[in-house]
Design a protein around this motif. Structure first.
Motif, mmCIF file in Angstrom:
data_model
loop_
_atom_site.group_PDB
_atom_site.id
_atom_site.type_symbol
_atom_site.label_atom_id
_atom_site.label_comp_id
_atom_site.label_asym_id
_atom_site.label_seq_id
_atom_site.Cartn_x
_atom_site.Cartn_y
_atom_site.Cartn_z
ATOM 1 N N ARG A 85 0.946 -1.072 0.021
ATOM 2 C CA ARG A 85 -0.107 0.042 0.105
ATOM 3 C C ARG A 85 0.896 1.239 -0.088
ATOM 4 O O ARG A 85 0.378 2.306 -0.629
ATOM 5 N N ALA A 86 1.916 1.178 0.760
ATOM 6 C CA ALA A 86 2.769 2.367 0.858
ATOM 7 C C ALA A 86 3.391 2.792 -0.501
ATOM 8 O O ALA A 86 3.364 3.779 -1.213
ATOM 9 N N ASN A 87 3.999 1.753 -0.978
ATOM 10 C CA ASN A 87 4.549 2.087 -2.515
ATOM 11 C C ASN A 87 3.533 2.388 -3.435
ATOM 12 O O ASN A 87 3.639 3.060 -4.433
ATOM 13 N N CYS A 88 2.221 1.832 -3.278
ATOM 14 C CA CYS A 88 1.090 2.142 -4.178
ATOM 15 C C CYS A 88 0.873 3.538 -4.029
ATOM 16 O O CYS A 88 0.646 4.476 -5.135
ATOM 17 N N ASP A 89 0.786 4.294 -2.710
ATOM 18 C CA ASP A 89 0.122 5.570 -2.656
ATOM 19 C C ASP A 89 1.257 6.568 -3.271
ATOM 20 O O ASP A 89 0.974 7.463 -3.868
ATOM 21 N N ALA A 90 2.603 5.961 -3.164
ATOM 22 C CA ALA A 90 3.627 6.900 -3.747
ATOM 23 C C ALA A 90 3.399 7.079 -5.181
ATOM 24 O O ALA A 90 3.779 7.977 -5.806
ATOM 25 N N ALA A 91 3.529 5.807 -5.912
ATOM 26 C CA ALA A 91 3.380 5.559 -7.403
ATOM 27 C C ALA A 91 2.178 6.335 -7.774
ATOM 28 O O ALA A 91 2.158 7.273 -8.846
ATOM 29 N N LEU A 92 0.997 6.136 -6.958
ATOM 30 C CA LEU A 92 -0.069 6.976 -7.271
ATOM 31 C C LEU A 92 0.033 8.387 -7.391
ATOM 32 O O LEU A 92 -0.462 9.011 -8.320
ATOM 33 N N ALA A 93 0.686 8.934 -6.326
ATOM 34 C CA ALA A 93 0.981 10.388 -6.082
ATOM 35 C C ALA A 93 1.461 11.069 -7.169
ATOM 36 O O ALA A 93 1.318 12.019 -7.938
ATOM 37 N N GLN A 94 2.582 10.497 -7.679
ATOM 38 C CA GLN A 94 3.436 10.503 -8.846
ATOM 39 C C GLN A 94 2.669 10.840 -10.099
ATOM 40 O O GLN A 94 2.869 11.561 -10.863
ATOM 41 N N ALA A 95 1.821 9.752 -10.239
ATOM 42 C CA ALA A 95 0.825 9.741 -11.344
ATOM 43 C C ALA A 95 0.022 10.774 -11.723
ATOM 44 O O ALA A 95 -0.254 11.575 -12.541
ATOM 45 N N VAL A 96 -0.611 10.996 -10.437
ATOM 46 C CA VAL A 96 -1.591 12.290 -10.236
ATOM 47 C C VAL A 96 -0.978 13.751 -10.583
ATOM 48 O O VAL A 96 -1.381 14.447 -11.221
ATOM 49 N N THR A 97 0.394 13.571 -9.844
ATOM 50 C CA THR A 97 0.918 15.010 -10.489
ATOM 51 C C THR A 97 1.278 15.315 -11.758
ATOM 52 O O THR A 97 1.494 16.419 -12.249
ATOM 53 N N GLN A 98 1.555 14.003 -12.654
ATOM 54 C CA GLN A 98 1.677 14.211 -14.024
ATOM 55 C C GLN A 98 0.581 14.035 -14.944
ATOM 56 O O GLN A 98 0.577 13.672 -16.023
ATOM 57 N N PHE A 99 -0.686 13.874 -14.166
ATOM 58 C CA PHE A 99 -1.917 13.521 -14.860
ATOM 59 C C PHE A 99 -2.201 14.462 -16.319
ATOM 60 O O PHE A 99 -2.599 13.714 -17.195
ATOM 61 N N ASP A 100 -2.028 15.780 -16.326
ATOM 62 C CA ASP A 100 -1.885 16.260 -17.564
ATOM 63 C C ASP A 100 -1.408 15.733 -18.700
ATOM 64 O O ASP A 100 -1.768 16.147 -19.972
ATOM 65 N N ALA A 101 -0.115 15.163 -18.245
ATOM 66 C CA ALA A 101 0.683 14.646 -19.279
ATOM 67 C C ALA A 101 0.228 13.037 -19.752
ATOM 68 O O ALA A 101 0.822 12.428 -20.623
ATOM 69 N N LEU A 102 -0.730 12.635 -19.041
ATOM 70 C CA LEU A 102 -1.065 11.293 -19.305
ATOM 71 C C LEU A 102 -1.955 11.144 -20.465
ATOM 72 O O LEU A 102 -2.707 11.939 -20.650
ATOM 73 N N ASP A 103 -1.749 10.075 -21.392
ATOM 74 C CA ASP A 103 -2.567 9.930 -22.462
ATOM 75 C C ASP A 103 -3.887 8.900 -22.082
ATOM 76 O O ASP A 103 -4.012 8.707 -20.753
ATOM 77 N N LEU A 104 -4.591 8.912 -22.909
ATOM 78 C CA LEU A 104 -6.035 8.160 -22.801
ATOM 79 C C LEU A 104 -5.934 6.702 -22.075
ATOM 80 O O LEU A 104 -6.445 6.384 -21.029
ATOM 81 N N ASP A 105 -4.876 6.084 -22.743
ATOM 82 C CA ASP A 105 -4.539 4.450 -21.951
ATOM 83 C C ASP A 105 -4.119 4.670 -20.593
ATOM 84 O O ASP A 105 -4.524 3.720 -19.798
#
Length: 921
Positions: A49-69
């Motif tokens: 869970r802790a590693n998941c939360d860290a990776a998720l937070a990083q993904a959210v900060t880059q959300f605008d650059a994420l493609d549809l997939d």
């Protein structure tokens, strides 16, 4: 280097360990932020869970650059974390942008499913499979959803499609992944069979699989199957299946562990402790870690005030966890987790012993290492409730809810103490009404609110909460009052006076077992507590021994294809079989008492619903003592109505509706009237109200009935140090109080449904039941057949067929006799008839194939072989056709039912745990 598409293929193939390794490598080399959601997904699936939360937070900060997939992958992470709103906020725009995105459709389908919109979910899943039919998990999800909707035809069709796709992908998939999906689909097939009540098919399939699979792989199916049975409220069948599996693998820890979990679920604390100790013994023998078992033992003994046993178990768990060293089989993360579990168990023990400050220190030490360690959050929250620190407790429960909503609400339910201020009650009410996945848990909170308002003497509001909670729970139950009434009528018919007159030689004259029974909430726990305080009497709690043996009889009748079941089949039990069943029960009862009161000469089984099984009990033990507890039916009804049985099994399904409670009360009264006529003067009836008014007088009456001398210690029953796990657990720790009498008067304006159910005319369908003049036609015939006495065997089998022409095993055995006498056509006809009744019997099919070959009917043999190969029940490897049909009897029934049918199969040995050394030395 893997590309992003290859990483997503690992998700489809459910290879999350490989995904974790590959995505980390991919991110290091490419810095491709599109893979961040996949990294979070890998950690979430692996429970990190802790590693998941860290990776998720990083993904959210880059959300605008994420493609549809990648946004669809991020939604998948939110799905895994049960954050439905956030997942939907990503999936709906994605589908506007790309309406045929198969994975977005599937994930949105899952969200809609969790929200209860099953029709929409099914449509979305079907669209997903139309677009991408090779995505195996989606077919599986569609099949499971169809099962939820009880559309077994679509479920089977979806599963068949999944299997086709899997077979087509076999050459492309790694062998371990192909096997993983094959196991999943086989498990789903079992689920469909259970849903469609094809229990015999499922059992025979499992039997066939045992010969084809390794022990570990077969056990996975068995435990999955028993989980399915339990989820359908067939707890006795699940227990019997586990016991049958243990006859093949008597030292398999997974089987014993699940049996322990099943016993704990049903409130059988002594049995659970007994099984956990056996697991510890087996782990010692195999030189395997025992920490997890000691932790479980600590918690269950702690929960039932066995303080010294709990402390010893927790200390042992800590000692062994600290001594563990890292290895390939026990990585550092596992050792850390076990150490936290052990320390948390000790914290729970200290809390139970009211050493609250010490407990709080230990709980907080655990949470310092892992702030999301749920057992510590729950334990500390419960302690805060006990200490009156409601706000702190609710804050902890909210933390649990953020991690796992189900456990969060369960913590509120299990707190068992309620604040008196209205503000906190309003918070609990609000928590109960938040839309979530755990409907049954929310009903539990409502039950607790009902109890809280009863304490506040707001009886109308208390009843309203109980009514709402019961209405919610009824959705998960399958109680049929008409079927119960018909079942009771069959029991009375089968266990008539004439049965005992014609089977006088049956039964074991032991006085060891004592049965305390009656309607649930009638006072059976109190009665047991009183008499079990006597030095010669051990209270074993609510045991499932009698229901388990009844399930064994049902399994036997399915096995031989008699078309009969319990209670119809009791007239076919020979004295030898009855003696075997009875002696196995006595052995099990003695094992329960061996650890705490080995000197006991009487052992009490206080399963309330054994009032339905008195006929069978007296058939096994003619001298058994039976105490029937009676109470004002209105108090029984209200007490049941306000009790959260957590929908454990359909046997308690009546308790969620006042009208069905009334009908059950009427059924109980008629059954007890019948038993008193069949066994006049042999059943002691005790009125709860009399016990409350004259505790010593009634206690003397019970001890005199059992046959032991008076001991004044029985009046201090509330100080008895023994486990109690029933809905009455709190009451029996107190001295007798008279306020429990006539509680119904507080709710008399709500009792109209109860009165209607109780007073409804008792009617049932006419009973049609085969009656055998003597038992053992099949088993006696097999014995004669094996000895070579074909004429005697034929006569015995035909006696059964005279009474029961459709008895599959007897038809089959007469067919074998005819084959041995060279009456080939007649023999083939009977075996064919038997096989149509029991199409899963592969040995019968092989015999028929060989008979066709021996008589030159090669086309019929070939057709049957093709059908056998196409059957969903796997066959063994083909055997060579037998020769000398009339000369070699052994070749005819080798490995078939004639070898399997033996009266010992019925004695309980095949359904029981083998004898073990259960000491902790």
């Amino acid at each position: 280097m893997p590309n992003i598409k290859a990483l997503r293929n690992l998700v489809d193939q459910q290879q999350f360990v490989a995904l974790k390794a590959n995505v980390q490598s991919y991110l290091s080399d490419t810095k491709d932020i599109q893979a961040l959601p996949l990294q979070a997904m890998a950690h979430a699936q692996l429970g990190e869970r802790a590693n998941c939360d860290a990776a998720l937070a990083q993904a959210v900060t880059q959300f605008d650059a994420l493609d549809l997939d990648a946004r669809v992958d991020l939604a998948g992470v939110y799905c895994l974390l049960a954050r439905l709103d956030e997942a939907i906020e990503l999936l709906e725009p994605a589908l506007i942008e790309q309406p045929n995105h198969a994975l977005a459709l599937a994930r949105l389908a899952w969200c809609r499913w969790q929200q209860g919109e099953t029709a929409t979910a099914r449509e979305l899943y079907q669209r997903s499979t139309d677009i991408a039919p090779n995505r195996l998990p989606v077919w599986s999800a569609l099949a499971k959803l169809s099962l939820v909707e009880q559309d077994t035809l679509v479920a089977q069709k979806s599963l068949d499609s999944a299997i086709v796709q899997l077979d087509q992908a076999k050459m492309k998939l790694p062998e371990n992944i192909f096997s993983l999906f094959r196991r999943q689909f086989n498990g789903l097939q079992l689920e469909i069979w259970v849903e469609t009540d094809e229990i015999a098919h499922a059992e025979e399939w499992l039997t066939a699989q045992r010969e084809l699979l390794s022990e570990g792989d077969w056990i996975v199916f068995v435990t999955g199957y028993t989980t399915l049975l339990a989820s359908k409220s067939h707890h006795a069948s699940a227990e019997e299946s586990l016991r049958e599996a243990l006859t093949h693998y008597p030292e398999n820890s997974a089987l014993i562990s699940q049996l322990a979990e099943l016993a704990q679920l049903q409130g059988r604390t002594p049995q659970t402790i007994h099984l956990l100790r056996r697991l510890i013994t087996l782990a010692k023998k195999a030189n395997e870690p025992q920490v997890a078992y000691w932790v479980r033992l600590a918690h269950i003994t702690c929960a039932h005030s066995l303080d010294e046993q709990a402390r010893k178990a927790a200390e042992t768990a800590i000692e062994q966890a600290e001594a563990m060293s890292e290895s390939e089989s026990t990585p550092a993360s596992m050792i850390t987790n076990l150490r936290l579990q052990a320390k948390n168990a000790m914290a729970a023990v200290e809390s139970q012993m009211q050493n609250y400050d010490i407990a709080e220190i230990l709980f907080n030490e655990v949470l310092e290492h892992n702030s999301n360690f749920m057992p510590a959050l729950r334990g500390l929250g419960q302690q805060q409730m006990q200490r009156g620190q409601v706000d702190a407790a609710i804050a902890l429960f909210e933390r649990i809810k953020a991690i796992d909503p189900v456990s969060g609400y369960t913590s509120l339910i299990n707190a068992r103490q309620f604040p008196k201020d209205s503000e906190t009650l309003e918070k609990l009410d609000k928590a109960a009404r938040i839309p979530s996945l755990e409907g049954s848990v929310r009903s539990g909170i409502l039950f607790q609110l009902a109890a809280a308002f009863e304490k506040r003497k707001d009886y109308d509001k208390a009843f309203a909460y109980a009514q709402e909670a019961n209405d919610l729970n009824k959705c998960f139950l399958h109680y049929n009052p008409k079927a119960h009434r018909q079942s009771c009528a069959r029991i009375r018919y089968a266990f008539s006076q004439s049965l005992y007159e014609h089977r006088k030689e049956c039964g074991v004259n032991s006085i060891l077992p004592v049965y305390v029974l009656g309607m649930p909430r009638s006072g059976t726990t109190l009665i047991e507590q009183i008499i079990a305080s006597h030095s010669q009497i051990f209270g074993a709690g609510e045991l499932g021994i009698i229901p388990s043996r009844i399930q064994g009889l049902k399994r036997w009748e399915r096995h031989v294809g008699s078309g009969r079941q319990y209670p119809d089949c009791v007239d076919d039990l020979t004295p030898y079989v009855v003696e075997g069943i009875a002696n196995e029960i006595l052995k099990e009862l003695q094992e329960y008492a061996a650890d705490t009161k080995p000197q006991a000469t009487y052992i009490v089984d206080k399963l309330p619903h054994n009032f339905e099984n008195i006929g069978f009990i007296k058939f096994l033990f003619p001298k058994a003592k039976i105490i029937s507890v009676r109470r004002d039916p209105r108090d029984i009804a209200l007490s049941n109505f306000f009790t959260d049985y957590q929908a454990k099994h359909s046997g308690m399904g009546f308790a969620y509706d006042l009208e069905t409670i009334g009908e059950q009360l009427a059924d109980h009264n008629l059954l007890m009237h019948h038993w008193k006529q069949v066994f006049p003067g042999e059943i002691l009836e005790i009125n709860y109200e009399d016990l409350v008014e004259d505790t010593e007088g009634i206690a003397r009456k019970m001890l005199d009935y059992i046959g032991v001398s008076w001991e004044p210690e029985v009046l201090a029953f509330n100080e008895l140090d023994r486990p109690v796990k029933t809905a009455s657990v709190w009451q029996v720790r107190q001295p007798i109080y008279k306020t429990s009498k006539a509680k119904w008067m507080r709710y008399q304006t709500h009792l109209a449904p109860l009165i209607a159910g109780t007073n409804r005319k008792l009617t049932w369908e006419p009973i049609e039941m085969i009656t055998l003049p003597e038992p053992g036609y099949l088993t006696d015939g097999v014995t004669l057949f094996k000895s070579g006495n074909l004429d005697g065997a034929e006569l015995s089998f035909k006696k059964m067929l005279h009474h029961n022409p459709e008895h599959a095993a007897c038809n089959y055995m007469v067919g074998l006799v005819y084959l041995n006498k060279s009456h080939m056509d007649e023999g083939i006809e009977l075996i064919d008839k038997a096989l149509k009744i029991c199409p899963w019997q592969k040995e019968w099919r092989e015999t028929l194939i060989n008979a066709y070959k021996a008589t030159g009917k090669t086309e019929k043999a070939a057709a049957l072989e093709i059908k056998s190969q196409q059957s969903s029940v796997p066959d063994e490897e083909s055997k060579n056709p037998f020769e000398g049909l009339g000369e070699n009897i052994d070749s005819l029934f080798s490995n078939n039912i004639a070898d399997e049918i033996d009266e010992r199969w019925l004695t309980g040995a095949a359904a029981d745990l083998p004898e073990q050394n259960l000491s902790d030395k």
